[in-house]
Write a protein that holds these residues in place. Sequence first.
Motif, short mmCIF file in Angstrom:
data_model
loop_
_atom_site.label_atom_id
_atom_site.label_comp_id
_atom_site.label_asym_id
_atom_site.label_seq_id
_atom_site.Cartn_x
_atom_site.Cartn_y
_atom_site.Cartn_z
N PRO A 129 0.80 -1.23 0.00
CA PRO A 129 0.00 0.00 0.00
C PRO A 129 0.83 1.28 0.00
O PRO A 129 0.29 2.36 -0.30
N ILE A 130 2.12 1.18 0.34
CA ILE A 130 2.97 2.38 0.35
C ILE A 130 3.59 2.61 -1.02
O ILE A 130 4.01 3.73 -1.34
N VAL A 189 -2.02 6.53 1.88
CA VAL A 189 -0.90 5.91 2.60
C VAL A 189 -0.99 6.23 4.09
O VAL A 189 -0.75 5.36 4.94
N LEU A 190 -1.33 7.46 4.43
CA LEU A 190 -1.51 7.82 5.83
C LEU A 190 -2.60 6.97 6.47
O LEU A 190 -2.45 6.50 7.61
N TYR A 213 7.40 9.63 4.46
CA TYR A 213 6.53 8.80 3.64
C TYR A 213 6.07 9.48 2.35
O TYR A 213 5.44 8.83 1.50
N ASP A 214 6.38 10.74 2.17
CA ASP A 214 5.97 11.40 0.92
C ASP A 214 6.87 10.96 -0.23
O ASP A 214 8.01 10.51 -0.02
N SER A 215 6.35 11.11 -1.44
CA SER A 215 7.16 10.84 -2.63
C SER A 215 7.38 12.13 -3.41
O SER A 215 6.67 13.12 -3.23
N LYS A 216 8.36 12.11 -4.29
CA LYS A 216 8.79 13.31 -5.01
C LYS A 216 7.77 13.74 -6.06
O LYS A 216 7.13 12.92 -6.70
N PRO A 253 10.00 12.90 -11.09
CA PRO A 253 9.25 12.82 -12.34
C PRO A 253 7.81 12.32 -12.09
O PRO A 253 7.55 11.68 -11.08
N GLU A 254 6.93 12.61 -13.01
CA GLU A 254 5.54 12.20 -12.86
C GLU A 254 5.46 10.67 -12.71
O GLU A 254 6.10 9.93 -13.44
N GLY A 255 4.67 10.25 -11.74
CA GLY A 255 4.52 8.82 -11.49
C GLY A 255 5.59 8.22 -10.60
O GLY A 255 5.62 7.01 -10.39
N PHE A 256 6.46 9.05 -10.03
CA PHE A 256 7.55 8.58 -9.17
C PHE A 256 6.98 7.87 -7.94
O PHE A 256 6.11 8.40 -7.26
N ILE A 257 7.49 6.67 -7.65
CA ILE A 257 7.02 5.88 -6.51
C ILE A 257 7.86 6.12 -5.27
O ILE A 257 7.34 6.32 -4.17
#
Length: 391
Positions: A48-49, A63-64, A125-128, A131-135
């Motif tokens: 889920p993350i 995710v939270l 826990y955040d993502s960048k 680039p678009e779609g970055f996991i």
Amino acid sequence: MVLFSAFLSLVSLLSLATAYGTLSDETLKNFPSPGDEFNIKTGAILAPILRTRVSGTPGSTAVLQHFLDFFKNQLPEWNVELHNSSAITPVSNGEKIPFVNLIATRDPPTSRVGDVGRLALVAHYDSKFTPEGFIGAIDSAAPCAMILHAARSIDAALTKKWKEMVADGTDELEEAKGVQILLLDGEEAFKSWTATDSLYGSRALAEDWEFSYHPAASTYRTPLDSIDLFLLLDLLGSSGPTIPSYFKTTHWAYKSMAAIEHRLRELGLFKSSPNHPTKMAKRKNKKKRAEPRFLTEADKGDKAFLGGYVEDDHVPFMARGVEILHIIPTPFPHVWHDITDDGEHLDLDTVEDWTRLVTAFAAEWMELEGFFDFRQQRRAEFTEKSEFEIP
């Protein structure tokens, strides 16, 4: 006054270094494996993350919620709080973006507010944003999953230890230690890394905690003072990491973790090791190969600390006097900030090894040797997993 403060800090560090209980080989061998829960597609903890989770977006909220459900369903004894803040970012067109930190704490049951020193297990826990779609699997979905699994692995032992202390009439204030998990939001820069475009959640939390005072007679003045060690995990999950020891004042803790790593490797418990039994069995030449290390600077001398460090979520806390153990590779993994930093590019053996190492470190810090009932724990985890499956 400065010299006296320095003396108190030294005494505090020395007392922490001595209040640290080594685990037996048997305990190290019996720590539960994450197993299917770290499956990148269906794993109840990790999967889920592994999604885009830019701060302020539905992915971040999902995710939270996963974290909140995990604590509610599997770690109900932990006190969970959300710390909210907001800020304008370089890409938000003047609108404030919300940032939400999750704080989960497990303290001795009869302890008073402000009287517990804590080991903080920390990841963002955040993502960048690009680039678009970055996991961001190494950065930092996998570290978050490691921390959740470690917390569950030591939870029953904490309960057993504290129940025995209460039954024996032990004054737990002599050893008032707890565990705190900080899953931080907004570490990543939205445009380019600057003092204001990065560390949104950690900057807000450290600033608020600096002036959140405990009752006057408390052992610790603020929640910041209550953190005995801020253990920050980042960029973990690629194969072959090398982790320097960044700070002289916490080198003793780094050495303690390195000693656990050495023992786990010697016991054949590190799956990523070329000498792991499953890999040895597949080789014609059964001779042991050179054993690598994650933590490569256990023998580093005092004069080798030159003051450099990697900017990360620890910086606002370190600036306010919190002791930091930063577990981040140098050099960074090759997938760093690349679209390939996804679940498929995780080395799951390495992820599992880090999980076992962090679990063992936390268990030694909390002096839990002798309080694990692995048979009962496995039965409980089997029941919990069946109730926490991803549909």
